[in-house]
Design an enzyme around this catalytic site. Structure first.
Site, PDB file in Angstrom:
ATOM      1  CE  LYS A  76      -3.905   2.158   2.452  1.00 29.52           C
ATOM      2  NZ  LYS A  76      -4.862   2.050   3.570  1.00 29.52           N
ATOM      3  CB  SER A 152      -8.167   3.997   2.491  1.00 29.87           C
ATOM      4  OG  SER A 152      -7.373   3.378   3.501  1.00 29.87           O
ATOM      5  CB  SER A 176      -8.713   1.167   5.357  1.00 30.11           C
ATOM      6  OG  SER A 176      -9.447   2.332   5.117  1.00 30.11           O
TER       7      SER A 176
HETATM    8  N1  GLN Z   1     -13.428   4.731   5.764  1.00 30.00           N
HETATM    9  C1  GLN Z   1     -12.892   5.228   6.983  1.00 30.00           C
HETATM   10  C2  GLN Z   1     -12.462   6.669   6.800  1.00 30.00           C
HETATM   11  O1  GLN Z   1     -12.707   7.212   5.789  1.00 30.00           O
HETATM   12  C3  GLN Z   1     -11.729   4.378   7.429  1.00 30.00           C
HETATM   13  C4  GLN Z   1     -10.522   4.588   6.618  1.00 30.00           C
HETATM   14  C5  GLN Z   1      -9.366   3.763   7.087  1.00 30.00           C
HETATM   15  O2  GLN Z   1      -9.528   2.763   7.771  1.00 30.00           O
HETATM   16  N2  GLN Z   1      -8.177   4.205   6.732  1.00 30.00           N
HETATM   17  O3  GLN Z   1     -11.903   7.261   7.658  1.00 30.00           O
END
Ligand code: GLN
EC number: 6.3.5.7
Length: 485
Positions: A76, A152, A176
């Protein structure tokens, strides 16, 4: 080889059936062919990857290889990797080449000898649930290219689902790793907070962020996790614990396992097809010898609101470092220093990141701190206590990972609250610092469904065991998207 498990790849490399250079080339060729459609990778560097592969082959030849030496993986693009462009999905870092390795990168590549296939696309600064906030454009779900892969860690999820990589890393601040794993038919694990070092992992919300593996199976996740964990003096929240072999207990029988079913996860708000698949998976667990108990997480309805105070608060502080002075984007024209800061940040950050910085700055400001931030921290404690209470009567908690299957690109992009609700079942786990997994458990309308497993602190070994036994009895995790050759 494209579909092989990490264990099979390890055996093939050890038996010299294939070299790491050959194996890496197979995947790099596939990336070259399929990435223009999927947009899963933002940076690929064939030469660098093959150099790592050649070094791995030398290690294998000299007898100093570890179990995963020579196996390619995708990283990532939130992990700093020396000499690699590290963008975090943002224009702010679009040309940033990291001068150093994150601990996870160092452990996986330098220590374990895995080969990096490149850096995967992600929501900008990991803020999102659909990969649509990336400066590098959306990622497409290999199961249906009109749909999002989740976020994400959407690039990592799409890459593994389309077999552009045998496995990948993700990070999980509010879901995410688990949500994109669910939407792409993968197995993903968010470890207990503090188990995987955050050093060199670009910070979003430091008290919630945690790196972890995304792969086809629990066994692959266990093997990958083994290379990622460990105490790190460079991360002040890293936990100094004895090293575990997460693959050791994979085969343990599940007889007597107590599964907690929180009534809050089985009420309204979840797609009926998703719920049916989750219930069928739980029935399968009963066949494997588990028993179900009703539990309650009475404050879980407060997890999304508390998260959207705490995470933006931390993000607003973490992202203040992107000011155009030391590294990253700087506006081309400006009148003075203040103007430079303002233009740099106005131009360098996307809309979702700005929204979070504004919210975060607001909730931390004098006069609102007590009303919002402090309250959210108190709720966080209540949420964590709910889990402590629930784990008195069960070993693992189960429920859906995501309330729906993969949604259409653009479907939720205009409505942040709808997007935030994608993580309604995952966020409480981060607030409590617990380990959580998503495991493939069926399909609705041709789209994958994820079963969420939540464990007590440091129970990642147990979660992997629970997931692995299910995967021995079912074949959902072996299904691959059609249409990709
Ligand atoms: N979807 C959540 C956010 O937008 C979690 C994102 C994540 O886990 N990095 O914050």
């Amino acid at each position: 080889m494209i579909d092989a498990s990490l264990k099979q790849l390890s055996q093939a490399l050890a038996a010299r059936q294939i070299s790491s250079v050959e194996l890496s080339t197979l995947f790099l060729d596939r990336i070259e062919r399929l990435n223009p459609t999927l947009n899963a990778f933002v940076t690929v560097d064939r030469e660098k990857s093959l150099k790592m592969a050649a070094a791995a082959d030398a290690r294998i030849a000299s007898g100093t290889a570890g179990p995963l030496t020579g196996i390619p993986v995708a990283q990532k693009d939130i992990f700093c990797a020396e000499g690699w462009r590290t963008t975090c999905g943002s224009k702010m870092l679009a040309n940033f080449v990291s001068p150093y390795d994150a601990t996870v990168i160092e452990k996986m590549h330098r220590d374990a000898g895995l080969v990096s296939l490149g850096k995967t696309n992600m929501d900008e600064f990991a803020m999102g649930s659909s990969n649509e906030t990336s400066f590098f454009g959306p990622v497409r779900n290999p199961w249906d290219s009109e749909r999002v892969p989740g976020g994400s860690s959407g690039g990592s999820a799409a890459a593994v689902a389309a077999r552009l990589a045998p496995a990948a890393t993700g990070t999980d601040t509010g879901g995410s790793i688990r949500q994109p794993a669910a939407l792409c038919n993968l197995t993903g694990l968010k470890p207990t907070y503090g188990v995987v070092s955050r050093y060199g992992m670009i910070a979003f919300a430091s008290s919630l962020d945690q790196g972890g593996p995304m792969a086809a199976s629990a066994e692959d996740c266990a093997l990958l996790l083994n290379t990622m964990v460990g105490f790190d003096t460079r991360d002040s929240t890293s936990l100094d614990r004895p090293v575990e072999d997460y693959a050791r207990d994979l085969d343990k029988p599940l007889a007597g396992l107590r599964i907690g079913l929180p009534k809050e996860f089985f009420g309204e708000g979840c797609d009926a097809g998703v719920m049916a698949a989750v219930r069928a998976a739980i029935a399968e667990y009963e066949k494997l010898g588990a028993t179900c108990v009703d539990v309650s997480l009475p404050n879980s309805h407060l997890s999304v609101p508390a998260y959207y105070v705490i995470a933006p608060a931390e993000a607003s502080s973490n992202l203040s470092r992107f000011d155009g002075v030391r590294y990253g984007y700087r506006a081309a024209d400006y009148a003075n220093l203040d103007d430079m800061y303002m233009k740099t940040r106005a131009q360098g950050f996307g809309a979702e990141v700005k929204r979070r910085i504004l919210i975060g700055t607001y909730v931390l400001s004098h006069g609102y701190y007590d009303a919002y931030y402090l309250q959210a921290q108190r709720i966080r404690r209540l949420i964590a206590n709910d889990f402590v209470e629930a784990f008195k009567s069960c070993d693992v908690i189960m429920g859906p990972t995501s309330p729906s299957t993969a949604f259409k690109l653009g479907e939720k992009a205009a409505d942040p609250v709808q997007m935030y609700l994608s993580d309604i079942y995952t966020i409480a786990v981060n607030l409590a610092g617990l380990p959580g997994m998503s495991v493939p458990c069926g399909f609705v309308g041709g789209l994958p469904v994820g079963l969420q497993l939540i464990g007590n602190y440091f129970a990642e070994g147990q979660l992997l065991n629970v997931a692995h036994r299910y995967q021995q009895a079912t074949d959902w995790h072996t299904r691959r998207p059609a249409g990709l050759v």
